[in-house]
Design a protein around this motif. Structure first.
Motif: not given
Length: 790
Positions: A698, A703-704
């Protein structure tokens, strides 16, 4: 003590520049003829480098140079150790392994720099980087912290027969004796994982070697410009006077920017000297996830010994600490964990055993909290479990074990990150707890609100967590203060600023002594040409250490002002007062002289300076504390859990802080708010996910799960109580990390309380909506299985 400027909610001097785009950041530096760098970074977490083919990149239009480790020849060398192991602690094992400017022969983590491309633009450099071909021999990867210490684990470093980076043991009293006397022993195992700092501004370095003047100027997103100057000079064979490092405004530091030396910090100035051109490198976000340090991963096996009436007799903590592929920052983080694992409690018997482990992941260095959140999480989880086992109210158990006010200064009898004994300087903890209890409405919520809301089918919970924060460590900082003939006051200090409000809080200290408006005080920070000595901005030490140096220098200037004014006004010093930029006779205010006029008189163009005196109204002074100053605080929250989505809503969030003398409540509250944001991320959203091959899954903001305004409480209520520190004349204590430190522990307590009917036991952090769903599903399935077997 009554202050005119200190403790007032004064708006920040630096904000007009920041809000109008006039502040200088590293990426704003644009020098004619400047070249740009992009790196080829490893796709593998662990591999031998068999061959690097760079010819196509070298021929790419606009490329000026391409460098590998081999191209650096004898000038290739690993970075220096930043922090040594504690010499004051016996029996420490420490295997020092440091990062290098470019990988040579082997890569140790994904994202490690292998090739530097220097080109006329970053776009060209990136395109040329795509044309480099690296042949690898993949090696087994070390990712799992516990498996890394197994006899069959692959080795991160070939010259070691183990993945042991370090080992240290600290104790107070005798835990085994306490254990034998206890009525109740509780054992738990906890898993804490990594999160990224995710500063708004990524790292960056600009270096300019001027061949004619033989001067190197570096603009660096560093929290420690003076050590960067010193190390760069030594590495390049220059004198320290030949190197100027400027740490301009930073878009967040949070600890990783105190790391030195990053590979890029070693390489960019070297490239500038080789090519005699200015060189710029600015980190992109994906690089930030791989190449900037991170932290939090530890595994703890904990035991707590108690009496039936709730007195904690002892604590034992054996833990593993992930140091990543290299360990330049020494044992700072696990030392902080050891110092905070007993929290604000009077626990006389402690055994803490730390094993730091090499893994094929990026380097670990402090991130806001720097090991403290882990320690607080452990002790607060154990207090929650103990209260449950003993049938006690959780807050009652905590209050019962608080260090009493008459015990201060309180010797914890273990070594802290400054390699000195951890002495808690002052405190009166119970009033802070009671104020937090009152502000959150603890008793009313437990007795009235929670039962009513639960009857409506709502999952609501409350958490309340006391904590300490060790701050203000040495070795020292210095400040120079000068009054100009204009009446304005110039202040210079070696520490940098990353949003802490130094331009204002230090000005308030100066204004208090010299009687000038805060807006008439101009600060220069983080420029080694302006101030030559110091350490840096980290460990919540700016206000305590540099602030105390500011007070000392301002007091010296005040003494000079009064001495000269006494002579000019023919009045004893004790009858003079400083106010509104003027020195005047207290009972004859018409007899006065401005600070500007005095400054001009102190620097005459003719005549002689009297023996024993100095020209100008100027002073330089330093402050180095023997021991740090320890803050205390309490966070409390009320949350609601959506049982379908597992999303969390913060209904209330309050903090009460005792950080000694408050320099500026407005700035303090901003620090707390920012810390709480990071703490919430560390609790429920922000986790770095590596697969078994050491690949970060990620490594982007898509994504994080970084916290946004939507996930934050609508309001964070901040209360203050003050117990002055006896270890500095300001009486202040640091607070820069306090907002983040207890959040995970408090959140976990509130979450368990909200889901009380499930009898959930949380032994890990961070969680996420998905992970909470998995825990509840597994718990439900396990319960269903037991019922079916019956």
């Amino acid at each position: 003590m009554t202050y005119k400027f200190i403790g007032k909610r004064i708006k920040r001097n630096e904000d007009p520049r920041l809000l109008t785009g006039q502040a200088l950041f590293v990426d704003d530096v644009d020098i004619p003829g400047m070249l740009h760098v992009a790196f080829v970074r490893s796709d593998y977490a662990h591999a031998r480098i068999l061959n690097i083919e760079t010819e196509a990149a070298r021929q790419h239009p606009g490329v000026v140079a391409v460098y590998t480790a081999e191209d650096m020849g004898d000038e290739w060398a690993p970075g220096p150790p930043l922090v040594s192991p504690p010499p004051t602690l016996a029996g420490v094992i420490f295997n020092s392994r440091r990062q290098s400017p470019l990988a040579k022969g082997k890569v140790y983590h994904a994202g490690e720099a292998i090739v530097a491309i220097v080109a006329e633009s970053r776009y060209i450099a990136e395109d040329a980087a795509d044309e480099v071909r690296v042949d690898y021999e993949p090696l087994p990867v070390v990712v799992d912290l516990e498996k890394a210490m197994g006899p069959d684990s692959p080795r991160v470093h070939d010259d070691l027969d183990t993945n042991l980076a370090a080992h240290m043991f600290q104790k107070k009293g005798d835990y085994e004796v306490a254990r034998a006397q206890a009525d109740l022993i509780i054992k738990k195992k906890f898993f804490l994982d990594r999160g990224a700092a995710v500063a708004m501004e990524n790292r960056g370095v600009v270096a300019h070697w001027d061949e004619k003047s033989q001067q190197m100027t570096i603009w660096d997103t560093t929290q420690a410009p003076i050590p960067i100057r010193n190390g760069t000079a030594a590495r390049l064979g220059l004198s320290q006077k030949q190197v100027r490092v400027i740490a301009p405004f930073l878009g967040g530091g949070f600890g990783p920017k105190a790391m030195m030396f990053y590979p890029e910090e070693m390489l960019i100035p070297w490239l500038s000297m080789k090519l005699c051109r200015p060189i710029k490198w600015i980190e992109d976000r994906r690089e930030n996830f791989y190449a900037t340090t991170s932290e939090r991963q530890q595994v703890h096996e904990v035991e707590i010994a108690l009496t039936n009436d709730g007195r904690v007799l002892g604590l034992k903590d054996d833990f593993l600490h992930d140091t990543g592929a290299f360990d330049p920052y020494g044992l700072t983080i696990p030392l902080n964990t050891q110092c905070h694992v007993t929290g604000p409690y009077d626990i006389q018997n402690i055994a803490s055993n730390c094993t730091a482990v090499f893994t094929n992941k990026p380097i670990v260095t402090p991130v806001r909290g720097a090991g403290r959140p882990q320690g607080v999480f452990i002790i607060e989880r154990m207090m929650d479990f103990a209260a449950r086992e003993l049938g006690m109210e959780p807050l009652e158990l905590r209050v019962k074990n608080l260090i009493p006010p008459e015990a201060f200064p309180y010797d914890k009898e273990i070594i802290d990150q400054a390699f000195a004994k951890l002495i808690l300087d002052s405190g009166n903890y119970l009033p802070v707890v009671e104020k937090a209890r009152e502000m959150i409405g603890y008793d009313q919520f437990i007795k009235e609100e929670q039962p009513r809301l639960r009857a409506e089918g709502k999952f609501v919970g409350i958490g309340i967590t006391p904590f300490i924060e060790t701050t203000g460590v040495g070795p020292y900082e210095g400040v120079r203060i000068q009054i100009e003939p204009s009446g304005k006051v110039n202040v210079a200090t070696g520490i940098g600023t990353q949003g802490q409000g130094h331009f204002t809080s230090f000005a308030q200290i100066v204004s208090e002594q010299l009687g000038v408006a805060v807006s008439d005080v101009s600060l220069v920070s983080g420029d080694t040409a302006e101030f030559h000595w110091g350490t840096g901005t980290f460990a919540s030490r700016g206000a305590v250490v540099a602030g105390s140096a500011t007070l000392a220098a301002a007091t010296s200037v005040r003494t000079k002002v009064l001495k000269l004014a006494s002579k000019v006004l023919e009045t004893p010093e004790e009858e003079l007062e400083l106010e509104d930029g003027v020195v005047r006779v207290a009972d004859l205010p018409h007899r006065s002289i401005s600070l500007g006029e005095l400054a001009a008189l102190a620097n005459p163009l003719r005549g002689a300076v009297e023996p024993g005196t100095e020209p100008g109204l100027e002073a330089t002074d330093y402050f180095g504390p023997a021991y740090g100053a320890t803050s205390f605080g309490v966070h409390a929250m009320i949350i609601e859990v959506d049982p379908e989505t597992m999303m969390i809503e913060f209904k209330r969030y309050i903090t009460v802080e005792d950080c000694g003398t408050v320099l500026n409540p407005l700035i303090l509250e901003g620090q707390i708010h920012g810390g709480v944001s990071m703490g919430i991320g560390n609790s429920y959203y922000e986790k770095m996910h590596w697969d078994e091959n050491g690949q970060l899954l990620n490594a982007s903001l898509a994504d994080y799960l970084i916290v946004t305004a939507h996930e934050m409480p609508n309001r964070i209520e901040v209360g203050h109580l003050e117990t002055r520190s006896p270890f500095n004349k300001l009486g202040t204590k640091g607070v820069g990390e306090a907002g983040a430190i207890p959040v995970t522990a408090c959140f976990t307590q509130a979450l368990e309380n909200a889901l009380e009917e499930y009898h959930l036991e949380i032994l890990e952090s961070p969680l996420s909506p998905n992970r909470l769903y998995e825990l509840l599903r597994n718990l439900t399935m396990s319960t269903y299985g037991r019922e079916a077997r019956k």
